[in-house]
Design a protein around this motif. Sequence first.
Motif, PDB file in Angstrom:
ATOM      1  N   ASN A 173      32.676  54.306  52.063  1.00  0.00           N
ATOM      2  CA  ASN A 173      32.107  53.235  51.248  1.00  0.00           C
ATOM      3  C   ASN A 173      32.820  53.127  49.906  1.00  0.00           C
ATOM      4  O   ASN A 173      33.008  52.030  49.375  1.00  0.00           O
ATOM      5  N   PHE A 174      33.198  54.268  49.362  1.00  0.00           N
ATOM      6  CA  PHE A 174      33.945  54.271  48.097  1.00  0.00           C
ATOM      7  C   PHE A 174      35.283  53.547  48.299  1.00  0.00           C
ATOM      8  O   PHE A 174      35.685  52.697  47.505  1.00  0.00           O
ATOM      9  N   ALA A 175      35.959  53.901  49.378  1.00  0.00           N
ATOM     10  CA  ALA A 175      37.270  53.304  49.646  1.00  0.00           C
ATOM     11  C   ALA A 175      37.163  51.787  49.832  1.00  0.00           C
ATOM     12  O   ALA A 175      37.987  51.024  49.320  1.00  0.00           O
ATOM     13  N   LYS A 176      36.126  51.341  50.546  1.00  0.00           N
ATOM     14  CA  LYS A 176      35.970  49.905  50.787  1.00  0.00           C
ATOM     15  C   LYS A 176      35.692  49.150  49.485  1.00  0.00           C
ATOM     16  O   LYS A 176      36.264  48.097  49.231  1.00  0.00           O
ATOM     17  N   LEU A 177      34.801  49.707  48.675  1.00  0.00           N
ATOM     18  CA  LEU A 177      34.480  49.036  47.417  1.00  0.00           C
ATOM     19  C   LEU A 177      35.685  49.017  46.472  1.00  0.00           C
ATOM     20  O   LEU A 177      35.900  48.058  45.735  1.00  0.00           O
ATOM     21  N   LYS A 178      36.451  50.084  46.526  1.00  0.00           N
ATOM     22  CA  LYS A 178      37.631  50.181  45.657  1.00  0.00           C
ATOM     23  C   LYS A 178      38.642  49.083  45.987  1.00  0.00           C
ATOM     24  O   LYS A 178      39.347  48.580  45.118  1.00  0.00           O
ATOM     25  N   LYS A 179      38.697  48.717  47.265  1.00  0.00           N
ATOM     26  CA  LYS A 179      39.640  47.676  47.691  1.00  0.00           C
ATOM     27  C   LYS A 179      39.100  46.269  47.442  1.00  0.00           C
ATOM     28  O   LYS A 179      39.805  45.289  47.660  1.00  0.00           O
ATOM     29  N   LEU A 180      37.835  46.207  47.038  1.00  0.00           N
ATOM     30  CA  LEU A 180      37.207  44.900  46.840  1.00  0.00           C
ATOM     31  C   LEU A 180      37.934  44.135  45.735  1.00  0.00           C
ATOM     32  O   LEU A 180      38.015  44.582  44.606  1.00  0.00           O
ATOM     33  N   THR A 181      38.494  43.014  46.069  1.00  0.00           N
ATOM     34  CA  THR A 181      39.217  42.251  45.047  1.00  0.00           C
ATOM     35  C   THR A 181      38.658  40.836  44.986  1.00  0.00           C
ATOM     36  O   THR A 181      37.730  40.576  44.252  1.00  0.00           O
ATOM     37  N   ASP A 182      39.189  39.951  45.804  1.00  0.00           N
ATOM     38  CA  ASP A 182      38.739  38.563  45.738  1.00  0.00           C
ATOM     39  C   ASP A 182      37.805  38.232  46.894  1.00  0.00           C
ATOM     40  O   ASP A 182      37.613  37.081  47.232  1.00  0.00           O
ATOM     41  N   ARG A 183      37.224  39.262  47.495  1.00  0.00           N
ATOM     42  CA  ARG A 183      36.348  39.000  48.631  1.00  0.00           C
ATOM     43  C   ARG A 183      34.964  38.523  48.207  1.00  0.00           C
ATOM     44  O   ARG A 183      34.175  38.125  49.032  1.00  0.00           O
ATOM     45  N   VAL A 184      34.651  38.606  46.903  1.00  0.00           N
ATOM     46  CA  VAL A 184      33.323  38.204  46.456  1.00  0.00           C
ATOM     47  C   VAL A 184      33.367  36.716  46.126  1.00  0.00           C
ATOM     48  O   VAL A 184      33.939  36.316  45.116  1.00  0.00           O
ATOM     49  N   SER A 185      32.774  35.919  46.986  1.00  0.00           N
ATOM     50  CA  SER A 185      32.877  34.473  46.777  1.00  0.00           C
ATOM     51  C   SER A 185      32.133  34.061  45.517  1.00  0.00           C
ATOM     52  O   SER A 185      31.061  34.582  45.215  1.00  0.00           O
ATOM     53  N   ASN A 186      32.701  33.141  44.798  1.00  0.00           N
ATOM     54  CA  ASN A 186      32.154  32.575  43.554  1.00  0.00           C
ATOM     55  C   ASN A 186      32.263  33.509  42.354  1.00  0.00           C
ATOM     56  O   ASN A 186      31.758  33.184  41.279  1.00  0.00           O
TER      57      ASN A 186
END
Lengths: 87, 314
Positions: free
Chosen positions: B277-290
């Motif tokens: 979960n840490f790794a996935k969140l760390k890669k979170l870049t422009d996946r959050v719409s708006n």
Amino acid sequence: TVSLNAIPSPSYIDRELSANLDSTDAFEGPEKLLEIWFYKNSSCVPDNAKTLRSIDFSTWVRLLQLVKCQVLSMKQTEKMNAFLLSE
Amino acid sequence: SSLFVFDHKLTLKTCGTTTTLFCLEELFRVVKEHLDWNFCQKGKVNPYKVFYSRRCFMFPKKQQGIHQNWDDETQYLNKFFSNGKSYLVGRLGQANHWSLYVTETNRDLDGQDENFDGSEEDDDENDDDDDDETLEMLMTGLTPSRASQFVTTREPGQPVESDTDDEGHVLGAQVTEDTQLDRIYDNVEGVSFQQDAFAFTPCGYSANVVMDQEYYYTLHVTPEDGWSYASFESNVPVTKVSGGTQDNIAVMERVLQVFGPSDFCLTFFSRRSHNDNFAKLKKLTDRVSNYTRKDKIVYQLDDYHLLYLRFERN
């Protein structure tokens, strides 16, 4: 409307406090978060059968007075006690 | 505000002008007197681990005593703990940074057995139960239509008429259901779910949800225009309770859907370095719409890993 009977029974509710709380003057959302691990996990607790959950309810109420919180309700499960507080 | 008490740890999260740290002296006196737990070393206390954190206040001058500024809180904590470190996370000078105080782990209390060669086992190779993760989202500028879901019409001071129903809790449960805050996690069959929610009057909402007897998520909302705020904190292991159908990004998106904040920061602690979960969140870049990510900060804190992300609505 959900009846309280439809909700798994809370272990405790302070009905007087619940009825009289007024949040009109509440203004600050950001919380202070304090987490204290006395031991790494429950199996590391010294083997004398007493744990944090052995501390009686009235002692938690008194401790929370120092924080300026009152207990609105509390639920007890097999592994934790969850208190919902005023403020 | 909420308090969670486990056999070995507690979490106290308090809103408004509460005086959270003023319980410390009495707390350690109580555990010594009631449980015979003595953590004193050279005039200070040294439990396994202590975390204290908060987002910067909107109205710091209205706080009481030491809580008016972070330096005073840190000094106060240092009077109790000998090995604490203080961090200011995010952009200084802006109104949305986050502060953290954390003590070094007292490994004398972790009950870890030494191997025959004298070395200790690697934490990452221990049982799953040794993992610990906490996700927290602190949100401001709630979308007004969504904030209005947390406003009630009942009046304070009404006589208590029933021994069974309690209006604040009944309305709280109704808000939980209406806002779908009971569906943040895709909990699979067999995972128990208990909620304790309260709708404040004239507005505001707090909820504790306990899953599988030992995991919790908690929500606190102050929906007033001008300083609206909501927080979500969870130690629920998402993969376990969802049977692998969800991750913390999906959880985050559901929380955002409920509140629609203009700005939020997300913090994620994990004990293990190889936490998926840490790794996935760390890669979170422009996946959050708006939303646009403004800050990403990673800390390695002794045996914990911390990820801090801040987003602003486009």
